[in-house]
Design a protein around this motif. Structure first.
Motif, short mmCIF file in Angstrom:
data_model
loop_
_atom_site.label_atom_id
_atom_site.label_comp_id
_atom_site.label_asym_id
_atom_site.label_seq_id
_atom_site.Cartn_x
_atom_site.Cartn_y
_atom_site.Cartn_z
N LEU A 185 0.79 -1.22 0.00
CA LEU A 185 0.00 0.00 0.00
C LEU A 185 0.83 1.28 0.00
CD1 LEU A 185 -2.58 -1.14 2.68
CD2 LEU A 185 -3.08 -0.76 0.27
N TYR A 186 2.01 1.23 0.63
CA TYR A 186 2.77 2.45 0.86
C TYR A 186 4.16 2.40 0.26
CZ TYR A 186 -0.66 3.71 4.47
OH TYR A 186 -1.80 4.03 5.14
N GLN A 187 4.64 3.57 -0.10
CA GLN A 187 6.05 3.78 -0.41
C GLN A 187 6.64 4.46 0.82
OE1 GLN A 187 7.85 3.05 -3.35
NE2 GLN A 187 9.65 3.66 -2.20
N ILE A 188 7.44 3.73 1.59
CA ILE A 188 8.00 4.24 2.84
C ILE A 188 9.47 4.57 2.64
CG2 ILE A 188 8.40 3.78 5.29
CD1 ILE A 188 6.11 1.74 5.16
N LYS A 189 9.87 5.77 3.03
CA LYS A 189 11.25 6.20 2.85
C LYS A 189 11.80 6.81 4.14
CE LYS A 189 11.00 7.10 -2.13
NZ LYS A 189 11.27 8.08 -3.21
N VAL A 190 13.10 6.64 4.33
CA VAL A 190 13.82 7.27 5.43
C VAL A 190 14.81 8.26 4.82
CG1 VAL A 190 15.30 6.93 7.43
CG2 VAL A 190 13.57 5.22 6.87
N ASP A 191 14.52 9.54 4.99
CA ASP A 191 15.34 10.59 4.37
C ASP A 191 15.59 10.31 2.89
OD1 ASP A 191 15.80 12.54 6.47
OD2 ASP A 191 16.92 10.96 7.49
N GLY A 192 14.51 9.96 2.19
CA GLY A 192 14.57 9.76 0.75
C GLY A 192 15.02 8.39 0.30
N ILE A 193 15.41 7.52 1.22
CA ILE A 193 15.89 6.18 0.88
C ILE A 193 14.78 5.17 1.16
CG2 ILE A 193 17.61 4.40 1.38
CD1 ILE A 193 19.50 6.64 2.23
#
Length: 203
Positions: A113-121
């Motif tokens: 369901l989601y596109q999850i990113k940590v500081d763009g990664i």
């Protein structure tokens, strides 16, 4: 004597063609020993209505977890969420950390369901990333718009954890709370409801 009550003939809920969409509020009955529910999973429930009737219903997937919160390593700085399924949370990093992963028992659903990113990664690629004390860690999520006919009528509240290694060499976690999508704010059409019921095998 017959008493006519016009309210008895009014269809309840939001009417879409021959269907009525309603909200059902549920009170869960459980004992005081909540510890034993930690990591338990519910997929069906018996609903008892005010007229005494009962119904066994599929309620999706609900996973219980013990409430835990620690700001020893990551201190929540800000968070936001939107009705379109986007959200963000920002932390102040209080000591040097090594990221491991973002994970949840519902991660399969989250990745779909989601596109999850940590500081763009991408969250799948964060293992081994170093954060130093005094820096900021930002987690964002965007809802993928390819929701199928069943997903459009579903409520999602994932609450994944970010796993990291502490300076002491231990693994710790912080839970992320605003990864949710509530379809009840959407405007549905009759054909969408029909496709939902078809997707659930009701025809």
């Amino acid at each position: 004597m017959i008493v006519w009550n016009n309210n008895a003939f009014q269809q309840k809920g939001m009417v879409y063609g021959r269907y009525s969409l309603r909200t059902v509020y549920v009170n869960m009955v459980y004992d005081s020993n909540t510890e034993k529910f930690d990591k338990s999973q519910l997929s069906h429930a018996v609903f008892e209505f005010s007229d005494g009737t009962q119904r066994n219903a599929d309620i999706g997937k609900i996973i219980f977890y013990k409430q835990d919160h620690s700001d020893r390593y990551l201190d929540s700085r800000s968070s936001s969420s939107s009705s379109d399924g986007t959200s963000s949370v920002s932390f102040n990093v209080k000591s040097d950390l090594l990221l491991i992963k973002i994970d949840s028992p519902l991660m399969k659903e989250a990745n779909r369901l989601y596109q999850i990113k940590v500081d763009g990664i991408d969250s799948k690629d964060i293992n081994g990333i170093q954060y130093n004390a005094g820096s900021t860690l930002n987690v964002t999520s965007n809802l993928k718009m390819s929701l199928n006919n069943v997903d459009q009528f579903s409520f999602f509240d994932i609450k994944p954890c970010i796993f990291f290694k502490t300076p002491e060499g231990n693994t710790d976690t912080v839970r992320l709370y605003n990864f949710e999508y509530n379809t009840m704010i959407q405007n549905f059409t009759w054909i969408q409801i029909y496709k939902y019921l078809a997707g659930k095998g009701k025809f």
